[in-house]
Design a protein around this motif. Structure first.
Motif, PDB file in Angstrom:
ATOM      1  N   VAL A 130       0.916  -1.338  -0.129  1.00  0.00           N
ATOM      2  CA  VAL A 130      -0.032   0.157  -0.105  1.00  0.00           C
ATOM      3  C   VAL A 130       1.407   1.517   0.145  1.00  0.00           C
ATOM      4  N   LEU A 131       0.098   2.203  -0.800  1.00  0.00           N
ATOM      5  CA  LEU A 131       0.770   3.382  -0.481  1.00  0.00           C
ATOM      6  C   LEU A 131       0.126   4.669   0.452  1.00  0.00           C
ATOM      7  N   ASP A 132       0.690   4.912   1.701  1.00  0.00           N
ATOM      8  CA  ASP A 132       0.247   5.211   2.999  1.00  0.00           C
ATOM      9  C   ASP A 132       0.898   6.570   2.243  1.00  0.00           C
ATOM     10  N   VAL A 133      -0.611   7.613   2.961  1.00  0.00           N
ATOM     11  CA  VAL A 133      -0.411   8.718   3.151  1.00  0.00           C
ATOM     12  C   VAL A 133      -1.230   9.796   4.591  1.00  0.00           C
ATOM     13  N   ASP A 134      -0.290  10.535   5.250  1.00  0.00           N
ATOM     14  CA  ASP A 134      -0.621  11.141   6.328  1.00  0.00           C
ATOM     15  C   ASP A 134      -0.676  13.042   6.286  1.00  0.00           C
ATOM     16  N   SER A 135      -1.618  13.604   7.100  1.00  0.00           N
ATOM     17  CA  SER A 135      -1.383  14.623   6.590  1.00  0.00           C
ATOM     18  C   SER A 135      -2.093  15.159   8.340  1.00  0.00           C
ATOM     19  N   GLU A 136      -1.562  16.023   8.676  1.00  0.00           N
ATOM     20  CA  GLU A 136      -1.761  16.615  10.146  1.00  0.00           C
ATOM     21  C   GLU A 136      -2.472  17.372   9.974  1.00  0.00           C
ATOM     22  N   PHE A 137      -3.362  17.386   9.454  1.00  0.00           N
ATOM     23  CA  PHE A 137      -4.802  18.610   9.058  1.00  0.00           C
ATOM     24  C   PHE A 137      -5.211  17.414   9.353  1.00  0.00           C
ATOM     25  N   SER A 138      -7.146  17.970   9.405  1.00  0.00           N
ATOM     26  CA  SER A 138      -8.105  17.181   8.902  1.00  0.00           C
ATOM     27  C   SER A 138      -8.814  17.352   7.965  1.00  0.00           C
ATOM     28  N   ASP A 139      -9.421  16.686   6.924  1.00  0.00           N
ATOM     29  CA  ASP A 139      -9.762  16.407   5.555  1.00  0.00           C
ATOM     30  C   ASP A 139      -8.813  16.981   5.148  1.00  0.00           C
ATOM     31  N   HIS A 140      -8.212  16.361   4.993  1.00  0.00           N
ATOM     32  CA  HIS A 140      -7.055  16.562   3.672  1.00  0.00           C
ATOM     33  C   HIS A 140      -6.999  15.713   2.634  1.00  0.00           C
ATOM     34  N   PHE A 141      -7.594  14.696   2.290  1.00  0.00           N
ATOM     35  CA  PHE A 141      -7.066  14.544   1.435  1.00  0.00           C
ATOM     36  C   PHE A 141      -9.392  14.288   0.274  1.00  0.00           C
ATOM     37  N   ASP A 142      -8.643  13.865  -1.286  1.00  0.00           N
ATOM     38  CA  ASP A 142     -10.291  14.006  -1.668  1.00  0.00           C
ATOM     39  C   ASP A 142     -10.163  13.541  -2.696  1.00  0.00           C
ATOM     40  N   SER A 143     -10.797  13.387  -3.594  1.00  0.00           N
ATOM     41  CA  SER A 143     -10.719  12.478  -5.366  1.00  0.00           C
ATOM     42  C   SER A 143      -9.754  13.047  -5.898  1.00  0.00           C
ATOM     43  N   ILE A 144      -9.337  14.115  -6.000  1.00  0.00           N
ATOM     44  CA  ILE A 144      -8.089  14.582  -6.658  1.00  0.00           C
ATOM     45  C   ILE A 144      -6.703  13.529  -6.203  1.00  0.00           C
ATOM     46  N   ASP A 145      -6.633  13.855  -4.430  1.00  0.00           N
ATOM     47  CA  ASP A 145      -5.461  13.081  -4.389  1.00  0.00           C
ATOM     48  C   ASP A 145      -5.531  11.586  -4.688  1.00  0.00           C
ATOM     49  N   GLN A 146      -7.109  11.073  -4.663  1.00  0.00           N
ATOM     50  CA  GLN A 146      -6.967   9.536  -5.015  1.00  0.00           C
ATOM     51  C   GLN A 146      -6.524   9.551  -6.636  1.00  0.00           C
ATOM     52  N   ALA A 147      -7.495  10.390  -7.876  1.00  0.00           N
ATOM     53  CA  ALA A 147      -7.276   9.759  -8.893  1.00  0.00           C
ATOM     54  C   ALA A 147      -5.915   9.818  -9.507  1.00  0.00           C
TER      55      ALA A 147
END
Length: 159
Positions: A130-147
């Protein structure tokens, strides 16, 4: 092989990905070692987006084992179905978690992590990591990141 990345964080996120992906292709060009390529992909993503943590876990003997990453020290082994990474592996799909504290069974490798996206690496119909990406901010990732992260994985797995 490219020696440096051109980083521009002032442009919209989608444009950042569109600029970065060809550079990642250049980094990987001619290199056949998977570990080296994962290392450069995690470094390129960390450089471009300045995320809290970005890296890979690889399936070994029915658990995920820490691979190349950028960021603070991390959990070394994760069981299938446990936490966000183990759940993405089990479900064989990308998981976007806006608030890790609300994810049942979240494994807190670092308390500063607030949101996460995990994408399975699927080769020959098997999850190999798996590729795992964490952010120190809530609600940081979306469908753009996924694509776009799915495109990055495609580049990595088709070297």
């Amino acid at each position: 092989m490219a020696e440096d990345l051109t980083i521009d964080r002032a442009i919209p996120k989608e444009k950042q990905y569109q600029s970065l992906i060809p550079q990642i292709e250049g980094l990987l060009f001619g290199e056949t070692d998977f570990v080296a390529n994962m290392a450069n992909v995690s470094a390129a993503l960390k450089e471009q987006f300045n995320w809290f943590w970005v890296g890979f876990y690889l399936v070994k003997d029915e658990e995920l084992v820490l691979g190349p990453f950028q960021g603070p020290v991390a959990c070394t082994r994760i069981k299938k179905g446990k936490g966000v990474c183990g759940s993405a592996w089990l479900q064989q799909k990308t998981l976007i978690v806006p608030d890790v504290d609300e994810f049942p069974g979240h494994i807190a490798c670092a308390s500063a992590s607030k949101s996460e996206i995990v994408l399975p690496l699927i080769k020959d119909n098997q999850v190999i990591g798996v590729l795992d990406v964490d952010s120190e901010f809530s609600d940081h990732f979306d469908s753009i990141d996924q694509a776009y992260l799915e495109q990055v994985i495609h580049v990595l797995l088709n070297k």
